[in-house]
Design an enzyme around this catalytic site. Structure first.
Site, PDB file in Angstrom:
ATOM      1  N   HIS A 184      -2.787 -12.851   2.223  1.00  0.00           N
ATOM      2  CA  HIS A 184      -1.873 -13.627   1.391  1.00  0.00           C
ATOM      3  C   HIS A 184      -2.637 -14.742   0.682  1.00  0.00           C
ATOM      4  CE1 HIS A 184       1.746 -16.603   1.279  1.00  0.00           C
ATOM      5  NE2 HIS A 184       1.598 -15.985   0.136  1.00  0.00           N
ATOM      6  N   ASP A 208     -11.307 -29.204  12.247  1.00  0.00           N
ATOM      7  CA  ASP A 208     -10.492 -27.988  12.122  1.00  0.00           C
ATOM      8  C   ASP A 208     -11.085 -27.020  11.102  1.00  0.00           C
ATOM      9  OD1 ASP A 208      -8.742 -29.055  13.911  1.00  0.00           O
ATOM     10  OD2 ASP A 208      -7.079 -29.333  12.507  1.00  0.00           O
TER      11      ASP A 208
HETATM   12  P1  NAD Z   1       3.381 -10.035 -11.245  1.00  0.00           P
HETATM   13  O1  NAD Z   1       4.746  -9.632 -11.639  1.00  0.00           O
HETATM   14  O2  NAD Z   1       2.687 -11.076 -12.042  1.00  0.00           O
HETATM   15  O3  NAD Z   1       2.429  -8.764 -11.243  1.00  0.00           O
HETATM   16  C1  NAD Z   1       2.730  -7.544 -10.650  1.00  0.00           C
HETATM   17  C2  NAD Z   1       1.890  -6.493 -11.334  1.00  0.00           C
HETATM   18  O4  NAD Z   1       2.030  -5.258 -10.646  1.00  0.00           O
HETATM   19  C3  NAD Z   1       2.301  -6.232 -12.795  1.00  0.00           C
HETATM   20  O5  NAD Z   1       1.166  -6.331 -13.637  1.00  0.00           O
HETATM   21  C4  NAD Z   1       2.824  -4.807 -12.745  1.00  0.00           C
HETATM   22  O6  NAD Z   1       2.616  -4.096 -13.956  1.00  0.00           O
HETATM   23  C5  NAD Z   1       1.997  -4.238 -11.606  1.00  0.00           C
HETATM   24  N1  NAD Z   1       2.510  -2.974 -11.102  1.00  0.00           N
HETATM   25  C6  NAD Z   1       3.780  -2.577 -10.977  1.00  0.00           C
HETATM   26  N2  NAD Z   1       3.813  -1.305 -10.523  1.00  0.00           N
HETATM   27  C7  NAD Z   1       2.537  -0.919 -10.329  1.00  0.00           C
HETATM   28  C8  NAD Z   1       1.938   0.299  -9.878  1.00  0.00           C
HETATM   29  N3  NAD Z   1       2.654   1.339  -9.534  1.00  0.00           N
HETATM   30  N4  NAD Z   1       0.588   0.335  -9.810  1.00  0.00           N
HETATM   31  C9  NAD Z   1      -0.147  -0.716 -10.182  1.00  0.00           C
HETATM   32  N5  NAD Z   1       0.378  -1.881 -10.621  1.00  0.00           N
HETATM   33  C10 NAD Z   1       1.706  -1.966 -10.702  1.00  0.00           C
HETATM   34  O7  NAD Z   1       3.453 -10.448  -9.729  1.00  0.00           O
HETATM   35  P2  NAD Z   1       2.557 -11.488  -8.917  1.00  0.00           P
HETATM   36  O8  NAD Z   1       3.146 -12.827  -9.029  1.00  0.00           O
HETATM   37  O9  NAD Z   1       1.150 -11.274  -9.277  1.00  0.00           O
HETATM   38  O10 NAD Z   1       2.817 -11.010  -7.426  1.00  0.00           O
HETATM   39  C11 NAD Z   1       2.259  -9.835  -6.896  1.00  0.00           C
HETATM   40  C12 NAD Z   1       2.380  -9.825  -5.396  1.00  0.00           C
HETATM   41  O11 NAD Z   1       1.772 -10.985  -4.866  1.00  0.00           O
HETATM   42  C13 NAD Z   1       3.801  -9.851  -4.875  1.00  0.00           C
HETATM   43  O12 NAD Z   1       3.861  -9.082  -3.703  1.00  0.00           O
HETATM   44  C14 NAD Z   1       4.042 -11.305  -4.572  1.00  0.00           C
HETATM   45  O13 NAD Z   1       5.024 -11.493  -3.585  1.00  0.00           O
HETATM   46  C15 NAD Z   1       2.688 -11.706  -4.064  1.00  0.00           C
HETATM   47  N6  NAD Z   1       2.378 -13.127  -4.158  1.00  0.00           N
HETATM   48  C16 NAD Z   1       2.750 -13.867  -5.225  1.00  0.00           C
HETATM   49  C17 NAD Z   1       2.425 -15.199  -5.295  1.00  0.00           C
HETATM   50  C18 NAD Z   1       2.786 -16.037  -6.485  1.00  0.00           C
HETATM   51  O14 NAD Z   1       2.634 -17.253  -6.429  1.00  0.00           O
HETATM   52  N7  NAD Z   1       3.239 -15.431  -7.559  1.00  0.00           N
HETATM   53  C19 NAD Z   1       1.697 -15.792  -4.261  1.00  0.00           C
HETATM   54  C20 NAD Z   1       1.295 -15.002  -3.178  1.00  0.00           C
HETATM   55  C21 NAD Z   1       1.644 -13.681  -3.149  1.00  0.00           C
END
Ligand code: NAD
Length: 725
Positions: free
Chosen positions: A455, A299
């Site tokens: 993702h 796979d």
């Molecule tokens: P996080 O809260 O750690 O980080 C988000 C960042 O985005 C922050 O640094 C914030 O300042 C920044 N931000 C906010 N507004 C902004 C703007 N206008 N321009 C630029 N940056 C801006 O969040 P995270 O855990 O890194 O998650 C981010 C994304 O990834 C989300 O959509 C989440 O669903 C997805 N995600 C998260 C995980 C996880 O395990 N945490 C896994 C896969 C996907």
């Protein structure tokens, strides 16, 4: 039969054996190899008097790839005698090599995993070239197998029972040459080919009549033989230690390795080699090795080989990536991109916030330098490729955007609106959203055909999976670009169609729901966690829920609820709400969730959990505890196939193991359904039983058995979907 080994005798009496199978890109331990090796040994023995020594090396990029997994994956009980004979021949010839009476040096010019390292172990001296990406080790355990060409027997005699088991055999670790040196698997590491060959000749000159340590009269097994007092005292602890290391899961390969090592250490080498063969054949003809070879060889090769990449699209490699958001995910994505040689511009709301991405990369790189995994100059170059900004100008020229801001559709729309006019006119536009449907987000951007979901999983530098999510309007060019970018940064990209939570976030939700639901029924939290570990999950569901954060779990559930889409309220939802609203226990980052966290590390399960049961009924037997979790995920994966979220079984299998920790011994979530006792019909019958006892969510799809029977008998081989017609 094809000759796979070249024999060249130099004027100095040194024979160079060059492993070079003309029919394959890598050398494997197939029948052609065995026949060639026998011929080589006949000649070496005939010419012994004129020989000074032997150098074993390879003409391929890797030294030797190991066993022929395609053939092993097909082995049935009827093949056992032939397999035993083949293994016998291979072992006999390696034994002839090490007892030739002339110095034999392995010049390991690239990766030597499994069979490759076993050949080297039968040489008197091992010199490894520090080639980029080169790895050495005996990873058989990760395929449900054991190293059966002398690997168990020789590592135990070389390193001692305890060290061989814990550093090499039971971990299956693929080591860098420097780590292999530290572990005692090789004797020297050199920087160039010339140095490798010069050192080989020097060693031969200095050791005209070497013997393996175990063939010397004064040989003593490192750490003592089982007969000696020290080890005899430890022996009874081995199975218990193993169980602890495997967190309670009972898997045949580690157990067979342990048995082979302990049994083999107490008998002479020849007998030990036959013990090894016997255990390997049992594993090879069993189902779990087939499951694991199916997933991790067949796979994985299909997925990484681009089965899901649109073939008509030319490669147009990305050079400069814009990462939006420097949080946990953005910082990780920036690091892996820079490490793969891409220019990266990270943008966040302030210079300070964006700077966190460089700090994160700096920390990971400093650790890598400390461990000798990267040189200081190279580490600095990686760091220098990461620029951080709060503005827009620096994004000019970016040909891919990966957005990782908060999980808020309006915010995501706003940042794409700002950035799209600045980057190149055809830049790939990707969102790392973990749950928001891609089609909805795409509708808000200027170029929906270029918009796609990428993702990633946390921690990004460690997790191998990338789930690429194709929206209704996503074009083939965007898919091909995202796929190529994923491969470039070393990820395994599965491709799924759009849907809330896609495949991974949706199915892992069923696992957590089911586990939390058991708490609501009054099952002790420790039993839930232990049942999952015994089933082979790497982490208990409650620990996992804390890691993900209950706040996020609640938020995602509310999105599902708001969207309708067949949402069903469950007792587990109430329990999560109580955890948050009444007890303020949000999970790991809050220091308290299902577990208490003292100074960042996971402590005990919270003592208040027993009081949260709302649906306490009869006791749930252990097999049901395990299978409720496995079935909840498997049934939802089947629904994902039905709904077309999943395109192939192959993606389901790989995504479930690499992305959401579905037990590896199953070979993946759909293979679990296929291989369940009694096949898909047996699975459906058991699901119906669980449905009668625990609720409709376990009701199997009506025509499951017929549909899976109609699918390809080995889905791993062609990745054909069995889902929606
Ligand atoms: P996080 O809260 O750690 O980080 C988000 C960042 O985005 C922050 O640094 C914030 O300042 C920044 N931000 C906010 N507004 C902004 C703007 N206008 N321009 C630029 N940056 C801006 O969040 P995270 O855990 O890194 O998650 C981010 C994304 O990834 C989300 O959509 C989440 O669903 C997805 N995600 C998260 C995980 C996880 O395990 N945490 C896994 C896969 C996907």
């Amino acid at each position: 039969m094809t000759d796979t080994i070249r024999y060249d005798r130099g004027a100095d009496g040194i024979v160079t054996l060059t492993l070079d199978d003309p029919d394959q890109s890598a050398n494997t331990m197939n029948r052609a190899y065995a026949a060639s090796m026998t011929a080589v040994l006949d000649r070496l023995e005939a010419e012994r008097d004129d020989l000074t020594g032997v150098i074993v090396t390879s003409a391929k990029q890797t030294f030797f790839a190991g066993g022929d997994l395609d053939e092993m994956g097909r082995a049935t009980r009827a093949d056992a005698p032939a397999l035993a004979e083949l293994l016998g021949t291979i072992k006999r010839d390696l034994r002839r090599l090490e007892t030739l009476g002339r110095p034999v040096v392995a010049a390991i010019n690239g990766a030597a995993l499994g069979g490759g390292l076993e050949i080297a172990l039968a040489c008197h001296h091992r010199i490894a070239l520090d080639a980029p990406g080169s790895r050495l080790g005996l990873p058989e355990v990760t395929l449900g197998l054991l190293p059966g060409a002398g690997g168990v027997t020789r590592t135990v005699r070389m390193l001692g029972l305890a060290a061989a088991l814990t550093t090499v055999l039971l971990t299956g670790r693929r080591m860098r040459p420097a780590d292999a040196l530290a572990a005692g698997l090789v004797d020297e590491v050199v920087a160039t080919d010339e140095e490798m060959l010069t050192r080989a000749r020097e060693w031969i000159a200095a050791n005209p009549r070497p013997a393996q340590p175990w063939d010397r009269p004064d040989y003593r097994m490192p750490g003592g033989t089982p007969a000696s007092r020290g080890l005899a005292a430890q022996l009874p602890a081995y199975p218990a230690n193993l169980r602890k290391q495997l967190k309670g899961a009972r898997l045949p390969a580690p157990e067979a390795i342990l048995a082979t090592a302990v049994e083999g250490a107490q008998v002479d080498l020849e007998t030990a080699l036959t013990v090894e063969t016997r255990h390997l054949i049992t594993l090879l003809t069993g189902q779990i090795a087939k499951n694991m070879i199916g997933a991790f060889h067949v796979d994985l090769r299909a997925v990484n080989g681009g089965a899901a990449r649109p073939s008509g699209v030319d490669a147009a490699p990305v050079r400069k990536v814009a990462v939006l958001g420097a949080g946990m995910m953005g910082a990780g994505i920036a690091y892996v991109c820079a490490k793969a040689g891409l220019e990266v511009v990270v943008r966040d709301v302030s210079e300070e916030a964006a700077g966190r991405a460089r700090d994160h990369a700096g920390k990971l790189l400093a650790k890598a330098v400390r461990r000798g995994r990267i040189g200081e100059a190279d580490a600095q170059a990686v760091l220098d490729r990461i620029t951080t900004t709060a503005g827009l100008d620096a994004l000019a020229g970016c040909d891919a955007v990966i957005e990782a801001v908060f999980e808020d559709p309006a915010l995501k729309q706003a940042v794409f609106a700002e950035v799209t006019p600045v980057v190149t006119a055809d830049a790939l536009l990707a969102s790392n959203t973990s749950t928001l449907p891609i089609t909805g987000l795409a509708a808000q951007v200027a170029r929906p055909a270029d918009f796609i979901g990428m993702h990633f999983f946390s921690p990004v530098d460690k997790m191998p999976l990338l789930e690429i999510v194709v929206g209704e309007q996503t074009g083939d060019v965007a898919l091909a670009r995202a796929f190529d970018l994923g491969r470039r940064i070393g990820k395994t990209p599965i491709v799924v169609n759009d849907g809330r939570g896609f495949f991974t976030s949706r199915v892992i939700g069923r696992f957590i729901d089911e586990a939390v639901g058991m708490l609501a029924e009054g099952v002790p939290a420790a039993s839930v966690e232990q049942a999952a570990l015994q089933a082979g999950y790497p982490t208990g569901p409650l620990a996992l829920a804390d890691e993900v954060s209950l706040t996020l779990i609640q938020r995602i559930r509310r999105q599902f609820e708001a969207a309708g889409e067949g949402f069903v309220a469950l007792p587990s939802h109430r329990l999560v709400d109580t955890m948050l609203d009444t007890h303020e226990r949000p999970g790991r980052t809050g220091g308290r969730g299902f577990y208490d966290y003292a100074d960042g590390s996971r402590g005990r399960l919270w003592s208040g959990l027993a009081d949260l049961a709302t649906d306490a009924g009869r006791a749930v037997p252990l097999p049901d505890l395990k299978e409720r979790m496995l079935f909840a995920e498997a049934l939802d994966a089947l629904r994902c196939l039905d709904e077309g979220v999943l395109r192939t079984e192959t993606d389901a299998n790989i995504g479930s193991i690499l992305g959401i920790g579905f037990p590896a011994w199953t070979g993946g979530v759909i293979r679990y359904v296929r291989q369940y006792a009694g096949g898909p019909a047996g699975f459906a019958a058991r699901a119906a039983e669980l449905a009668a006892r625990y609720g409709d969510r376990f009701t199997p799809p009506a025509d499951l058995a017929e549909r899976l029977a109609a699918g390809s008998p080995d889905p791993a081989r062609d990745g054909r979907p069995v889902g929606a017609a």
